[in-house]
Design a protein around this motif. Sequence first.
Motif, short mmCIF file in Angstrom:
data_model
loop_
_atom_site.label_atom_id
_atom_site.label_comp_id
_atom_site.label_asym_id
_atom_site.label_seq_id
_atom_site.Cartn_x
_atom_site.Cartn_y
_atom_site.Cartn_z
N VAL A 88 0.83 -1.20 0.00
CA VAL A 88 0.00 0.00 0.00
C VAL A 88 0.87 1.26 0.00
CG1 VAL A 88 -1.66 1.33 1.35
CG2 VAL A 88 -1.97 -1.13 1.07
N LEU A 89 1.93 1.26 0.81
CA LEU A 89 2.80 2.43 0.88
C LEU A 89 3.56 2.65 -0.44
CD1 LEU A 89 4.22 2.07 4.50
CD2 LEU A 89 2.47 3.64 3.69
N HIS A 90 4.00 1.56 -1.08
CA HIS A 90 4.67 1.70 -2.37
C HIS A 90 3.73 2.28 -3.42
CE1 HIS A 90 8.25 -0.07 -0.91
NE2 HIS A 90 7.83 -1.31 -0.88
N LEU A 91 2.50 1.79 -3.46
CA LEU A 91 1.54 2.30 -4.44
C LEU A 91 1.18 3.74 -4.15
CD1 LEU A 91 -0.84 -0.79 -4.80
CD2 LEU A 91 0.87 0.02 -6.43
N ALA A 94 4.11 5.88 -5.38
CA ALA A 94 4.08 5.96 -6.84
C ALA A 94 2.95 6.88 -7.31
CB ALA A 94 3.92 4.57 -7.45
N GLY A 95 1.79 6.76 -6.69
CA GLY A 95 0.66 7.61 -7.06
C GLY A 95 0.93 9.08 -6.80
N TRP A 96 1.63 9.35 -5.69
CA TRP A 96 1.99 10.74 -5.37
C TRP A 96 2.88 11.33 -6.46
CZ3 TRP A 96 0.71 14.08 -1.41
CH2 TRP A 96 1.49 15.22 -1.27
N ALA A 97 3.90 10.59 -6.87
CA ALA A 97 4.81 11.08 -7.91
C ALA A 97 4.10 11.23 -9.25
CB ALA A 97 6.00 10.14 -8.03
N VAL A 98 3.21 10.29 -9.57
CA VAL A 98 2.45 10.41 -10.81
C VAL A 98 1.59 11.67 -10.78
CG1 VAL A 98 0.57 9.39 -12.14
CG2 VAL A 98 2.44 7.96 -11.35
N GLY A 99 0.98 11.96 -9.63
CA GLY A 99 0.16 13.16 -9.50
C GLY A 99 0.97 14.43 -9.70
N VAL A 100 2.16 14.47 -9.13
CA VAL A 100 3.02 15.65 -9.29
C VAL A 100 3.40 15.83 -10.77
CG1 VAL A 100 5.27 16.64 -8.74
CG2 VAL A 100 3.91 15.57 -6.95
N VAL A 181 11.15 7.36 -8.69
CA VAL A 181 10.05 7.09 -7.76
C VAL A 181 9.06 6.08 -8.32
CG1 VAL A 181 8.23 8.10 -6.35
CG2 VAL A 181 10.31 9.42 -6.82
N VAL A 182 8.46 6.40 -9.46
CA VAL A 182 7.32 5.61 -9.93
C VAL A 182 7.72 4.17 -10.27
CG1 VAL A 182 5.51 5.43 -11.68
CG2 VAL A 182 6.16 7.68 -10.78
N LEU A 183 8.70 4.00 -11.14
CA LEU A 183 9.08 2.65 -11.57
C LEU A 183 9.60 1.80 -10.41
CD1 LEU A 183 10.69 3.37 -15.06
CD2 LEU A 183 8.40 2.53 -14.54
N PRO A 184 10.54 2.30 -9.58
CA PRO A 184 10.99 1.46 -8.46
C PRO A 184 9.86 1.11 -7.49
CG PRO A 184 12.53 3.26 -8.82
CD PRO A 184 11.34 3.54 -9.67
N ARG A 185 8.98 2.06 -7.22
CA ARG A 185 7.90 1.79 -6.28
C ARG A 185 6.92 0.77 -6.85
NH1 ARG A 185 8.07 3.45 -0.87
NH2 ARG A 185 9.06 5.48 -0.72
N LEU A 186 6.63 0.84 -8.15
CA LEU A 186 5.75 -0.15 -8.75
C LEU A 186 6.39 -1.54 -8.74
CD1 LEU A 186 4.23 1.80 -11.79
CD2 LEU A 186 3.17 1.27 -9.59
N LEU A 187 7.69 -1.60 -8.97
CA LEU A 187 8.39 -2.89 -8.90
C LEU A 187 8.36 -3.45 -7.48
CD1 LEU A 187 11.49 -2.23 -11.20
CD2 LEU A 187 9.50 -3.67 -11.68
N LEU A 188 8.57 -2.58 -6.49
CA LEU A 188 8.52 -3.02 -5.11
C LEU A 188 7.11 -3.46 -4.72
CD1 LEU A 188 10.82 -0.31 -3.48
CD2 LEU A 188 11.30 -2.77 -3.64
N ALA A 190 4.89 -4.71 -6.81
CA ALA A 190 4.67 -6.00 -7.47
C ALA A 190 5.37 -7.13 -6.72
CB ALA A 190 5.16 -5.93 -8.92
N TRP A 191 6.59 -6.86 -6.24
CA TRP A 191 7.31 -7.86 -5.45
C TRP A 191 6.56 -8.18 -4.17
CZ3 TRP A 191 10.88 -11.50 -5.32
CH2 TRP A 191 11.43 -11.88 -4.09
N SER A 192 6.03 -7.16 -3.49
CA SER A 192 5.27 -7.38 -2.26
C SER A 192 3.99 -8.16 -2.55
CB SER A 192 4.92 -6.03 -1.60
OG SER A 192 6.09 -5.35 -1.21
N GLN A 193 3.36 -7.87 -3.69
CA GLN A 193 2.15 -8.59 -4.07
C GLN A 193 2.44 -10.06 -4.30
OE1 GLN A 193 -1.00 -7.75 -4.20
NE2 GLN A 193 -1.75 -9.64 -5.14
N TRP A 194 3.54 -10.34 -5.00
CA TRP A 194 3.92 -11.74 -5.25
C TRP A 194 4.24 -12.47 -3.96
CZ3 TRP A 194 8.66 -14.38 -4.61
CH2 TRP A 194 8.67 -15.67 -5.13
N ARG A 195 5.01 -11.83 -3.08
CA ARG A 195 5.34 -12.44 -1.79
C ARG A 195 4.08 -12.62 -0.93
NH1 ARG A 195 8.42 -15.44 -0.25
NH2 ARG A 195 8.70 -14.55 1.83
N GLU A 196 3.15 -11.67 -1.05
CA GLU A 196 1.90 -11.79 -0.29
C GLU A 196 1.11 -13.00 -0.73
OE1 GLU A 196 -2.34 -9.39 -0.10
OE2 GLU A 196 -0.50 -8.27 -0.52
N GLN A 197 1.04 -13.23 -2.05
CA GLN A 197 0.32 -14.39 -2.55
C GLN A 197 0.97 -15.68 -2.12
OE1 GLN A 197 0.17 -13.74 -6.77
NE2 GLN A 197 -1.48 -12.24 -6.65
#
Length: 201
Positions: A88-91, A94-100, A181-188, A190-197
């Motif tokens: 959630v924090l990574h997303l 990323a959303g904050w940087a996309v907004g800026v 910001v955006v690309l590293p946070r999205l990768l992190l 995605a990694w958290s999502q995979w580990r969560e599953q």
Amino acid sequence: NPHRVDLVSLPLLAIVGWNLVMYLALLAGWALGRRRPQAAGEAQRRRAEGLLHWRRGGARASAEVTAFFHLRWQRATQALSVLRLKKVLHLAAAGWAVGVGLSLLARGLVVEYRVGWESTFLDAGQVHAILSLLRLPALLLFPFEPFSVPEVASLRFSEGGGALGGARWVLMYVALLAVVVVLPRLLLAAWSQWREQVLAR
């Protein structure tokens, strides 16, 4: 000033710097990850013992079962809960940087930016060094042309400088946010999502 873009923008530098600090914190947390579960387990054990001490008398057996159930459940789900929070924090970052970035681009559709810089303590050479450093990550997306110290000096607001338009600089900052910001946070995320599953199984 809606018509002005500061090349040495403290809010922008703060976003980039904060995310770099967070990446270092994540690396440090990963390196020390084996020690944290033990410390967390000790804290949970102390809480369970405190519950047992508080619940005395005929309810002691029930309290003991309840306390150790919660203790073991927290141990079993701790890593999963942490991963969900990280995702959630990574997303959000990323959303904050996309907004800026989108705000800069959208405002540029109806406003002609005047791009420049001002500083009490920095000279043109130091600002050039800062901008050159910020330009490096952006080069991963677009081939931004280099700029010279005299060119940076001519953009100083206090000396009547500043360039109209400024699409080149705005795109450089948007690319910087995307790469740092955006690309590293999205990768992190995605990694958290995979580990969560994996852990959820």
